[in-house]
Design an enzyme around this catalytic site. Structure first.
Site, PDB file in Angstrom:
ATOM      1  N   THR A  82       0.670  -0.897   0.080  1.00 51.91           N
ATOM      2  CA  THR A  82       0.106  -0.218   0.149  1.00 51.91           C
ATOM      3  C   THR A  82       1.041   1.407   0.175  1.00 51.91           C
ATOM      4  O   THR A  82       1.828   1.250   0.479  1.00 51.91           O
ATOM      5  CB  THR A  82      -0.959  -0.067   1.649  1.00 51.91           C
ATOM      6  OG1 THR A  82      -0.282   0.200   2.369  1.00 51.91           O
ATOM      7  CG2 THR A  82      -2.348  -0.748   1.234  1.00 51.91           C
ATOM      8  N   HIS A 141      -9.090  -0.924  14.937  1.00 52.93           N
ATOM      9  CA  HIS A 141      -7.867  -1.668  14.415  1.00 52.93           C
ATOM     10  C   HIS A 141      -6.600  -1.552  16.208  1.00 52.93           C
ATOM     11  O   HIS A 141      -7.290  -0.654  16.717  1.00 52.93           O
ATOM     12  CB  HIS A 141      -7.386  -1.091  14.019  1.00 52.93           C
ATOM     13  CG  HIS A 141      -8.056  -1.321  11.907  1.00 52.93           C
ATOM     14  ND1 HIS A 141      -8.553  -0.753  11.991  1.00 52.93           N
ATOM     15  CD2 HIS A 141      -7.689  -2.341  11.028  1.00 52.93           C
ATOM     16  CE1 HIS A 141      -9.063  -1.331  10.177  1.00 52.93           C
ATOM     17  NE2 HIS A 141      -8.008  -2.244  10.087  1.00 52.93           N
ATOM     18  N   LYS A 145      -1.657   0.417  13.836  1.00 54.60           N
ATOM     19  CA  LYS A 145      -1.714   1.364  13.455  1.00 54.60           C
ATOM     20  C   LYS A 145      -1.696   3.453  13.097  1.00 54.60           C
ATOM     21  O   LYS A 145      -2.342   3.884  14.223  1.00 54.60           O
ATOM     22  CB  LYS A 145      -3.655   1.209  13.129  1.00 54.60           C
ATOM     23  CG  LYS A 145      -4.025   1.110  11.610  1.00 54.60           C
ATOM     24  CD  LYS A 145      -5.142   0.534  11.011  1.00 54.60           C
ATOM     25  CE  LYS A 145      -5.413   0.768   9.539  1.00 54.60           C
ATOM     26  NZ  LYS A 145      -4.490   1.073   8.526  1.00 54.60           N
ATOM     27  N   GLY A 151      -8.207   2.462   5.186  1.00 53.34           N
ATOM     28  CA  GLY A 151      -8.172   2.764   3.508  1.00 53.34           C
ATOM     29  C   GLY A 151      -9.839   2.113   3.294  1.00 53.34           C
ATOM     30  O   GLY A 151     -10.185   2.426   2.963  1.00 53.34           O
TER      31      GLY A 151
HETATM   32  P1  NAD Z   1       6.700  -6.416   6.668  1.00 48.98           P
HETATM   33  O1  NAD Z   1       7.165  -5.259   6.989  1.00 48.98           O
HETATM   34  O2  NAD Z   1       6.551  -7.305   7.640  1.00 48.98           O
HETATM   35  O3  NAD Z   1       7.266  -6.993   5.726  1.00 48.98           O
HETATM   36  C1  NAD Z   1       8.332  -6.656   4.271  1.00 48.98           C
HETATM   37  C2  NAD Z   1       9.208  -7.416   3.518  1.00 48.98           C
HETATM   38  O4  NAD Z   1       9.710  -6.577   2.607  1.00 48.98           O
HETATM   39  C3  NAD Z   1      10.458  -7.463   5.162  1.00 48.98           C
HETATM   40  O5  NAD Z   1      10.657  -8.056   5.308  1.00 48.98           O
HETATM   41  C4  NAD Z   1      11.593  -6.471   4.569  1.00 48.98           C
HETATM   42  O6  NAD Z   1      13.173  -6.407   4.317  1.00 48.98           O
HETATM   43  C5  NAD Z   1      10.827  -6.438   3.037  1.00 48.98           C
HETATM   44  N1  NAD Z   1      11.180  -5.985   1.460  1.00 48.98           N
HETATM   45  C6  NAD Z   1      11.818  -4.235   1.920  1.00 48.98           C
HETATM   46  N2  NAD Z   1      12.244  -3.907   0.522  1.00 48.98           N
HETATM   47  C7  NAD Z   1      12.158  -4.705   0.162  1.00 48.98           C
HETATM   48  C8  NAD Z   1      12.625  -5.008  -1.483  1.00 48.98           C
HETATM   49  N3  NAD Z   1      13.523  -3.898  -2.590  1.00 48.98           N
HETATM   50  N4  NAD Z   1      13.166  -6.018  -1.587  1.00 48.98           N
HETATM   51  C9  NAD Z   1      12.128  -6.826  -1.557  1.00 48.98           C
HETATM   52  N5  NAD Z   1      11.780  -7.339   0.197  1.00 48.98           N
HETATM   53  C10 NAD Z   1      11.668  -6.035   0.098  1.00 48.98           C
HETATM   54  O7  NAD Z   1       5.182  -5.717   5.721  1.00 48.98           O
HETATM   55  P2  NAD Z   1       4.184  -6.799   5.926  1.00 48.98           P
HETATM   56  O8  NAD Z   1       3.089  -6.744   6.794  1.00 48.98           O
HETATM   57  O9  NAD Z   1       4.050  -8.180   5.291  1.00 48.98           O
HETATM   58  O10 NAD Z   1       3.114  -5.699   5.173  1.00 48.98           O
HETATM   59  C11 NAD Z   1       3.685  -5.506   3.722  1.00 48.98           C
HETATM   60  C12 NAD Z   1       2.582  -4.924   2.692  1.00 48.98           C
HETATM   61  O11 NAD Z   1       1.702  -4.925   2.582  1.00 48.98           O
HETATM   62  C13 NAD Z   1       2.634  -3.217   3.535  1.00 48.98           C
HETATM   63  O12 NAD Z   1       2.615  -2.193   2.597  1.00 48.98           O
HETATM   64  C14 NAD Z   1       1.230  -3.453   4.265  1.00 48.98           C
HETATM   65  O13 NAD Z   1       0.128  -1.794   4.374  1.00 48.98           O
HETATM   66  C15 NAD Z   1       0.496  -4.015   2.820  1.00 48.98           C
HETATM   67  N6  NAD Z   1      -0.102  -4.933   3.170  1.00 48.98           N
HETATM   68  C16 NAD Z   1      -1.638  -5.119   2.131  1.00 48.98           C
HETATM   69  C17 NAD Z   1      -2.445  -6.223   2.391  1.00 48.98           C
HETATM   70  C18 NAD Z   1      -3.430  -6.620   1.498  1.00 48.98           C
HETATM   71  O14 NAD Z   1      -4.701  -6.752   1.185  1.00 48.98           O
HETATM   72  N7  NAD Z   1      -2.986  -5.656   0.418  1.00 48.98           N
HETATM   73  C19 NAD Z   1      -2.587  -6.414   3.607  1.00 48.98           C
HETATM   74  C20 NAD Z   1      -1.255  -6.688   4.672  1.00 48.98           C
HETATM   75  C21 NAD Z   1      -0.107  -5.617   3.997  1.00 48.98           C
END
Ligand code: NAD
Length: 254
Positions: A82, A141, A145, A151
């Site tokens: 996001t 939440h 958060k 959203g």
């Molecule tokens: P998180 O911080 O646990 O995991 C993100 C991972 O991405 C980390 O391990 C980080 O090291 C890695 N990362 C950072 N830069 C990178 C790169 N260049 N290449 C590869 N890996 C990289 O976060 P999360 O809870 O897993 O959430 C990730 C994203 O997803 C956030 O933006 C969150 O808002 C979003 N999200 C979306 C939904 C949905 O339904 N669309 C649901 C949950 C979370």
């Protein structure tokens, strides 16, 4: 319908990446690559030719570059990161002009939440004609958060405003226990409590009773399941797809 076994690359191996890994395997797919911030993606390596679809859950500042690299390589991408909506528009334009590549991005991959969006609009269309009931929206939440309202709450509010044009013009974020004086404004309340994964309630209140619609997430599993279903949907397609497209596919394949 026979389901293809997908070879999946996980881009981002945080909380979502790990849960998607487990759900993908439960659904019979193979995770062939896992990249996190400290892994060299080796973009020029031939190993990318073995990937059917990449599922990208990383961080806003890297999502665009990741998705663009993958699309340029012809790898289908499901992204749930996001906070990069502006750059996403560039990728939509790129896909419109291209004859290959596919991307499905969604701010909320939960099938349940997306069904709830539809239910919300349909109930709103009925309530548009019943002036006795005043709608309001509350989201709860976890305390970590940062944004409020969520959203998901904004999407629900926008859906309701569109379904009730003679009753609602906009929405207002109000403190718990307070009210807005504006007649045609939907009251939205955001509560931060413990470790609640996400609860959204639309209430219709009259002088004599109350109707309540609630979606309550039990954890992150629903998002991960939706992302894997999206990957199953996207492989073999070309272009930009949304959650509405995915929901139609999901309902058709039940
Ligand atoms: P998180 O911080 O646990 O995991 C993100 C991972 O991405 C980390 O391990 C980080 O090291 C890695 N990362 C950072 N830069 C990178 C790169 N260049 N290449 C590869 N890996 C990289 O976060 P999360 O809870 O897993 O959430 C990730 C994203 O997803 C956030 O933006 C969150 O808002 C979003 N999200 C979306 C939904 C949905 O339904 N669309 C649901 C949950 C979370």
């Amino acid at each position: 319908m026979e389901k293809k076994v997908l070879r999946i690359a996980l881009i981002g191996y945080g909380r979502m990446g790990k849960m998607i890994h487990s759900i993908a395997e439960q659904r019979g797919h193979k995770v062939v690559l896992m990249l996190d911030s400290d892994t060299d993606p080796q973009w020029d390596s031939p190993r990318w030719a073995d990937v059917d679809v990449a599922i990208e859950f990383t961080a806003p500042h890297v999502a665009f570059a990741n998705c663009k690299r993958l699309l340029d390589k012809g790898v289908a991408v499901v992204s749930g990161t996001t906070g990069w909506a502006k750059e996403l528009e560039c990728l939509k334009e790129q896909l419109e002009a291209a004859s290959f590549g596919a991307l499905l991005w969604a701010s909320n991959f939960s099938i349940g939440v997306n069904l709830f969006f539809e239910i919300n609009k349909r109930v709103g269309a009925i309530m548009e004609r019943v002036s006795d009931y005043k709608p309001s929206l509350t989201e709860i939440h976890h305390i970590h958060k940062l944004d409020a309202p969520s959203g998901t709450a904004i999407t629900l509010a926008e859906g309701l405003i569109a379904s009730m044009p003679s009753r609602l013009e906009n929405w207002t974020l109000v403190e718990e226990g307070t009210q807005t004086s504006a007649d045609k404004s939907l009251e939205v309340r955001a509560i931060r409590q413990g470790e609640v994964p996400g609860t959204h309630t639309i209430e219709y209140r009259s002088q004599v009773d109350r109707i309540e619609l609630t979606h309550e997430a039990f954890g992150r599993q629903g998002f991960a399941e939706g992302a894997v279903v999206a990957a199953e949907y996207l492989v073999g397609r070309v272009g930009y797809y949304s959650m509405e497209d995915l929901l139609t596919y999901f309902l058709d394949n039940q």
